[in-house]
Design a protein around this motif. Structure first.
Motif, mmCIF file in Angstrom:
data_model
loop_
_atom_site.group_PDB
_atom_site.id
_atom_site.type_symbol
_atom_site.label_atom_id
_atom_site.label_comp_id
_atom_site.label_asym_id
_atom_site.label_seq_id
_atom_site.Cartn_x
_atom_site.Cartn_y
_atom_site.Cartn_z
ATOM 1 N N TYR A 5 0.769 -1.271 -0.076
ATOM 2 C CA TYR A 5 -0.033 -0.061 0.032
ATOM 3 C C TYR A 5 0.914 1.356 -0.164
ATOM 4 C CZ TYR A 5 -3.091 3.467 1.436
ATOM 5 O OH TYR A 5 -3.863 4.818 1.687
ATOM 6 N N TYR A 6 1.855 1.175 0.657
ATOM 7 C CA TYR A 6 2.901 2.338 0.732
ATOM 8 C C TYR A 6 3.484 2.620 -0.485
ATOM 9 C CZ TYR A 6 1.889 1.948 5.712
ATOM 10 O OH TYR A 6 1.054 1.486 7.022
ATOM 11 N N LEU A 7 3.801 1.633 -1.166
ATOM 12 C CA LEU A 7 4.596 1.813 -2.487
ATOM 13 C C LEU A 7 3.737 2.267 -3.424
ATOM 14 C CD1 LEU A 7 7.491 1.692 -3.684
ATOM 15 C CD2 LEU A 7 7.227 -0.647 -4.178
ATOM 16 N N HIS A 8 2.735 1.490 -3.677
ATOM 17 C CA HIS A 8 1.540 1.625 -4.857
ATOM 18 C C HIS A 8 0.274 2.257 -4.487
ATOM 19 C CE1 HIS A 8 4.555 -0.580 -7.106
ATOM 20 N NE2 HIS A 8 4.411 -1.752 -6.215
ATOM 21 N N MET A 35 -0.374 -6.138 -8.992
ATOM 22 C CA MET A 35 0.670 -6.710 -9.517
ATOM 23 C C MET A 35 1.660 -7.064 -8.610
ATOM 24 S SD MET A 35 -0.508 -7.451 -12.454
ATOM 25 C CE MET A 35 1.080 -8.013 -13.186
ATOM 26 N N ALA A 36 2.029 -6.266 -7.647
ATOM 27 C CA ALA A 36 2.861 -6.487 -6.738
ATOM 28 C C ALA A 36 2.537 -7.372 -5.801
ATOM 29 C CB ALA A 36 3.251 -5.085 -5.769
ATOM 30 N N LEU A 37 1.520 -7.670 -5.352
ATOM 31 C CA LEU A 37 0.843 -8.631 -4.569
ATOM 32 C C LEU A 37 1.053 -10.046 -5.205
ATOM 33 C CD1 LEU A 37 -2.233 -7.064 -3.037
ATOM 34 C CD2 LEU A 37 -0.347 -7.831 -1.738
ATOM 35 N N ARG A 90 4.319 -15.176 -6.070
ATOM 36 C CA ARG A 90 5.164 -15.943 -6.868
ATOM 37 C C ARG A 90 6.585 -16.208 -6.465
ATOM 38 N NH1 ARG A 90 2.937 -13.490 -12.717
ATOM 39 N NH2 ARG A 90 1.129 -14.928 -12.857
ATOM 40 N N GLN A 91 6.975 -14.969 -5.868
ATOM 41 C CA GLN A 91 8.428 -15.212 -5.108
ATOM 42 C C GLN A 91 8.322 -16.257 -3.957
ATOM 43 O OE1 GLN A 91 10.091 -11.521 -3.802
ATOM 44 N NE2 GLN A 91 11.798 -12.423 -3.055
ATOM 45 N N TYR A 92 7.206 -16.176 -3.186
ATOM 46 C CA TYR A 92 7.241 -17.224 -2.162
ATOM 47 C C TYR A 92 7.219 -18.553 -2.628
ATOM 48 C CZ TYR A 92 5.844 -13.133 0.990
ATOM 49 O OH TYR A 92 5.689 -12.063 1.888
ATOM 50 N N ARG A 93 6.409 -18.830 -3.706
ATOM 51 C CA ARG A 93 6.161 -20.044 -4.447
ATOM 52 C C ARG A 93 7.443 -20.629 -4.851
ATOM 53 N NH1 ARG A 93 1.037 -18.296 -5.806
ATOM 54 N NH2 ARG A 93 1.598 -17.736 -7.951
ATOM 55 N N GLY A 115 -8.996 -1.533 -10.399
ATOM 56 C CA GLY A 115 -8.276 -3.074 -10.410
ATOM 57 C C GLY A 115 -7.478 -3.495 -9.240
ATOM 58 N N LEU A 116 -7.982 -3.204 -8.031
ATOM 59 C CA LEU A 116 -7.507 -3.828 -6.928
ATOM 60 C C LEU A 116 -7.995 -4.812 -6.445
ATOM 61 C CD1 LEU A 116 -6.460 -0.423 -5.006
ATOM 62 C CD2 LEU A 116 -5.158 -1.944 -6.051
ATOM 63 N N ASP A 117 -9.525 -5.119 -6.908
ATOM 64 C CA ASP A 117 -10.009 -6.286 -6.298
ATOM 65 C C ASP A 117 -9.304 -7.680 -6.885
ATOM 66 O OD1 ASP A 117 -13.262 -4.839 -6.336
ATOM 67 O OD2 ASP A 117 -11.924 -4.802 -4.760
ATOM 68 N N PRO A 118 -9.155 -8.637 -5.847
ATOM 69 C CA PRO A 118 -9.659 -9.016 -4.884
ATOM 70 C C PRO A 118 -8.755 -8.576 -3.616
ATOM 71 C CG PRO A 118 -8.673 -11.233 -5.521
ATOM 72 C CD PRO A 118 -8.518 -9.924 -6.686
ATOM 73 N N TYR A 119 -7.651 -7.806 -3.733
ATOM 74 C CA TYR A 119 -6.950 -7.470 -2.752
ATOM 75 C C TYR A 119 -7.445 -6.066 -2.038
ATOM 76 C CZ TYR A 119 -4.073 -10.335 -5.853
ATOM 77 O OH TYR A 119 -3.126 -11.192 -6.515
ATOM 78 N N GLY A 120 -8.379 -6.228 -1.438
ATOM 79 C CA GLY A 120 -9.010 -5.112 -0.771
ATOM 80 C C GLY A 120 -8.963 -4.891 0.767
#
Length: 256
Positions: free
Chosen positions: A110-113, A121-123, A128-131, A222-227
């Motif tokens: 949230y602070y960056l974007h 996209m960052a989420l 993907r990095q975790y996986r 364009g943020l859903d479902p990252y609400g």
């Protein structure tokens, strides 16, 4: 044929500069101590439910046994407060600091974007990095929730594991500033964490000041479902902001 003498000093200077830039590889003991600090920060930044409050004596003992250093001192300041509060008071304070105030929310992207499509996209990139490192999130939290990021850093190690923390250093600085402005003891945990990261540059300081004054970018598309922290204004530290629906707070299985 021997090399020209004039080329030798330049080569030596290049190698010296490379050696200075290259950090020494930590010993297994140092890596283990750093992982423990990161895991303690992760645990102490989680919602103080019955399991976590019951573990307070063990957490305090663990913090007291840490090698002396700035991070250990900050965590000791926090546990001295944390261990002497009523559970209900801890719960109220946590919700006020992290769920009702945007400037000290624990969702780093949230602070960056801010409220932009780039946050989604960052989420996704973080998941993907975790996986890619063989780690799956459990507990229903977003991948940028700070306790989750800290747990990943503790498990994956200082290089790729701590990359998300370094990437979001400015957000961490802003959270620390907001907690300090509110005189919250949770500021000690952020202070401990910041001692583990490279010092801020002048550009970092300027960006944090601008973030504090203006808030993150805003584009409510364009943020859903990252609400969890995707909508609403960037409220000042003393303002009440009704929280939107969010997944349950990430909880670890307890201290390890």
């Amino acid at each position: 044929m021997s090399p020209q003498p004039a080329t030798i000093p330049a080569m030596v200077r290049t190698r010296v500069r490379a050696a200075v830039r290259r950090p020494a590889k930590p010993t297994p003991e140092e890596a283990g101590a750093r992982a423990l600090l990161l895991r303690l920060c992760s645990l102490l930044l989680q919602y103080p439910d019955a399991e976590l409050t019951a573990a307070r004596p063990a957490l305090t003992t663990t913090v007291d046994a840490l090698p002396a250093g700035p991070a250990a001192r900050h965590l000791a300041d926090f546990t001295a407060w944390f261990g002497n509060q009523e559970p209900e008071a801890l719960e109220r304070h946590y919700v006020e600091m992290f769920d009702l105030r945007r400037r000290s929310g624990l969702y780093l992207t949230y602070y960056l974007h801010g409220d932009t499509r780039r946050r989604g996209m960052a989420l996704l990139a973080l998941s993907r990095q975790y996986r890619a490192m063989g780690w799956d999130i459990h507990g229903g939290e977003l991948p940028d929730h700070l306790p989750v990021v800290l747990e990943f850093a503790a498990l994956a190690g200082g290089g790729a594991g701590e990359a998300p923390l370094r990437r979001h250093r400015r957000g961490l600085e802003l959270i620390h500033r907001a907690l300090a402005d509110s005189d919250s003891p949770y500021r000690h945990i952020l202070a401990a964490l910041l001692t583990l990261l490279p010092p801020p540059t002048e550009a970092d300081k300027a960006a944090v000041a601008k973030l504090a004054a203006e808030g993150p970018p805003n584009e409510e598309v364009g943020l859903d479902p990252y609400g969890a922290y995707a909508h609403g204004e960037f409220a000042p530290p003393d303002a009440f902001v009704p929280p939107p629906p969010a997944p349950p707070t990430y909880r670890s299985e307890g201290p390890r």
